[in-house]
Scaffold this active site. Structure first.
Site, PDB file in Angstrom:
ATOM      1  N   ASN A  10      -3.440 -26.402  13.228  1.00  0.00           N
ATOM      2  CA  ASN A  10      -4.331 -27.565  13.150  1.00  0.00           C
ATOM      3  C   ASN A  10      -3.477 -28.786  13.433  1.00  0.00           C
ATOM      4  O   ASN A  10      -2.717 -29.225  12.574  1.00  0.00           O
ATOM      5  CB  ASN A  10      -4.941 -27.615  11.730  1.00  0.00           C
ATOM      6  CG  ASN A  10      -5.733 -28.884  11.496  1.00  0.00           C
ATOM      7  OD1 ASN A  10      -6.020 -29.637  12.424  1.00  0.00           O
ATOM      8  ND2 ASN A  10      -6.103 -29.121  10.246  1.00  0.00           N
ATOM      9  N   LYS A  12      -4.315 -31.765  13.878  1.00  0.00           N
ATOM     10  CA  LYS A  12      -4.861 -33.007  13.293  1.00  0.00           C
ATOM     11  C   LYS A  12      -4.819 -34.143  14.321  1.00  0.00           C
ATOM     12  O   LYS A  12      -4.991 -33.887  15.503  1.00  0.00           O
ATOM     13  CB  LYS A  12      -4.109 -33.345  12.001  1.00  0.00           C
ATOM     14  CG  LYS A  12      -4.069 -32.153  11.039  1.00  0.00           C
ATOM     15  CD  LYS A  12      -3.645 -32.503   9.662  1.00  0.00           C
ATOM     16  CE  LYS A  12      -3.660 -31.239   8.808  1.00  0.00           C
ATOM     17  NZ  LYS A  12      -3.375 -31.491   7.412  1.00  0.00           N
ATOM     18  N   HIS A  97     -12.854 -29.227   6.798  1.00  0.00           N
ATOM     19  CA  HIS A  97     -11.481 -29.465   6.348  1.00  0.00           C
ATOM     20  C   HIS A  97     -11.517 -30.532   5.255  1.00  0.00           C
ATOM     21  O   HIS A  97     -12.334 -31.446   5.295  1.00  0.00           O
ATOM     22  CB  HIS A  97     -10.621 -29.926   7.528  1.00  0.00           C
ATOM     23  CG  HIS A  97      -9.166 -29.980   7.182  1.00  0.00           C
ATOM     24  ND1 HIS A  97      -8.628 -31.015   6.457  1.00  0.00           N
ATOM     25  CD2 HIS A  97      -8.152 -29.111   7.431  1.00  0.00           C
ATOM     26  CE1 HIS A  97      -7.328 -30.775   6.278  1.00  0.00           C
ATOM     27  NE2 HIS A  97      -7.027 -29.632   6.861  1.00  0.00           N
ATOM     28  N   GLU A  99      -9.798 -33.025   4.754  1.00  0.00           N
ATOM     29  CA  GLU A  99      -9.675 -34.404   5.246  1.00  0.00           C
ATOM     30  C   GLU A  99     -11.016 -34.930   5.752  1.00  0.00           C
ATOM     31  O   GLU A  99     -11.293 -36.125   5.681  1.00  0.00           O
ATOM     32  CB  GLU A  99      -8.573 -34.475   6.323  1.00  0.00           C
ATOM     33  CG  GLU A  99      -7.189 -34.378   5.677  1.00  0.00           C
ATOM     34  CD  GLU A  99      -6.113 -33.702   6.510  1.00  0.00           C
ATOM     35  OE1 GLU A  99      -6.289 -33.563   7.737  1.00  0.00           O
ATOM     36  OE2 GLU A  99      -5.093 -33.289   5.924  1.00  0.00           O
ATOM     37  N   GLU A 167      -7.531 -23.802   1.411  1.00  0.00           N
ATOM     38  CA  GLU A 167      -6.493 -24.828   1.474  1.00  0.00           C
ATOM     39  C   GLU A 167      -6.577 -25.723   0.239  1.00  0.00           C
ATOM     40  O   GLU A 167      -7.425 -26.630   0.191  1.00  0.00           O
ATOM     41  CB  GLU A 167      -6.682 -25.697   2.725  1.00  0.00           C
ATOM     42  CG  GLU A 167      -6.619 -24.928   4.017  1.00  0.00           C
ATOM     43  CD  GLU A 167      -6.278 -25.831   5.207  1.00  0.00           C
ATOM     44  OE1 GLU A 167      -5.371 -25.462   5.955  1.00  0.00           O
ATOM     45  OE2 GLU A 167      -6.901 -26.894   5.367  1.00  0.00           O
ATOM     46  N   GLY A 173       0.124 -30.858   3.374  1.00  0.00           N
ATOM     47  CA  GLY A 173       1.074 -31.878   3.813  1.00  0.00           C
ATOM     48  C   GLY A 173       2.014 -32.379   2.730  1.00  0.00           C
ATOM     49  O   GLY A 173       2.699 -33.389   2.920  1.00  0.00           O
ATOM     50  N   SER A 213       0.945 -26.497   3.459  1.00  0.00           N
ATOM     51  CA  SER A 213       2.420 -26.465   3.478  1.00  0.00           C
ATOM     52  C   SER A 213       3.000 -25.098   3.836  1.00  0.00           C
ATOM     53  O   SER A 213       4.038 -24.695   3.301  1.00  0.00           O
ATOM     54  CB  SER A 213       2.982 -26.970   2.144  1.00  0.00           C
ATOM     55  OG  SER A 213       2.647 -28.334   1.963  1.00  0.00           O
TER      56      SER A 213
END
Ligand code: PGA
Length: 251
Positions: A10, A12, A97, A99, A167, A173, A213
């Site tokens: 991904n 991003k 996701h 985000e 996730e 991250g 991560s």
């Protein structure tokens, strides 16, 4: 029952044309040369899809978008439809996701609506779920993830058109990860929810990826777990050596 490992990147909101096409070319070259026993997917930003598609030609690395609208077309400024993704050569789309759930207030009901539209356009989905740190500290991880799976996967989800990605929001991250046991427990619980909603056969065949991560030094531990069928990789997917080292650790 055979669930093939999926190694998915991904990207991003990263990479301009040169960086993105170079990254895709390096991945494609390596995948062509080596016999990995896994599926590969890269999900670049929309602006790169066309050139990355060209760079991946002949390599068996699939292409995916990072989001799509539920409508086929129309007055939706700034959005991209599933048909458009399919048209440019995507096979997959990431939906829900964290985000998107956080930055764009996407709900599980909206994710389910988008997933249905994606299937109608011939796309497969990677549907993301995961708890926040607060929810984890309150011991709600399995409840939250189960609820997200129940409400984000539409009725016509199948093992062939859907992959789930677990996730944990706090692991994305940050360099922090759950323990292998925690990951296996959540994946097993998710598979149980899929079994309740769609039947055992679908549950046994549906891939559930871990994301958050993932890097070459921890991938083997996670990807060897019985209910972990691959990884959705953010930061480490931007370096072809790391992305491929993750694949090499298990495939
Ligand atoms: P990360 O991101 O690997 O950088 O933690 C994973 C993701 O958000 O898909």
């Amino acid at each position: 029952m055979s669930r093939k490992i999926m190694i998915a990147g991904n990207w991003k909101m990263n990479c301009l044309q040169k960086e993105g096409t170079d990254l895709a070319k390096n991945i494609a070259l390596n995948v062509k040369k080596n016999k990995y026993n896994c599926d590969f997917l890269v999900c670049p930003p929309f602006t790169l899809l066309s050139n990355v598609k060209k760079a991946l030609r002949g390599s068996k690395v699939s292409l995916g978008g990072q989001n799509a609208h539920f409508a086929e077309k129309g007055a939706h400024t700034g959005d991209v439809s599933p048909q458009m993704l399919k048209d440019i050569g995507c096979e997959y789309v990431i939906l829900g996701h964290s985000e998107r759930r956080t930055d764009h207030k996407e709900t599980s009901a909206l994710v389910a609506k988008k997933a249905e539209a994606a299937y109608n356009s011939g796309l497969k989905t990677i549907i993301c779920v995961g708890e926040t740190l607060e929810q984890r500290e309150q011991g709600k991880t399995i409840d939250i993830c189960s609820k997200q799976v129940k409400t984000s996967l539409p009725k016509n989800a199948t093992a062939a058109n859907t992959i789930i990605a677990y996730e944990p929001v706090w692991a994305i991250g940050t360099g922090k990860t759950p323990t292998a046991k925690d990951v296996e427990d959540v994946h097993a619980a998710i598979r149980q929810v899929v079994a309740q909603k769609f039947g055992t056969k679908t549950a046994n065949n549906m891939r559930i990826l871990y994301g958050g991560s993932v890097k070459p030094s921890n991938s083997k531990e996670f990807l060897s777990l019985p209910d972990v069928d691959g990884a959705l990789i953010g930061g480490a997917s931007l370096k072809s050596e790391d992305f491929l080292a993750i694949a090499k650790s298990v495939c």
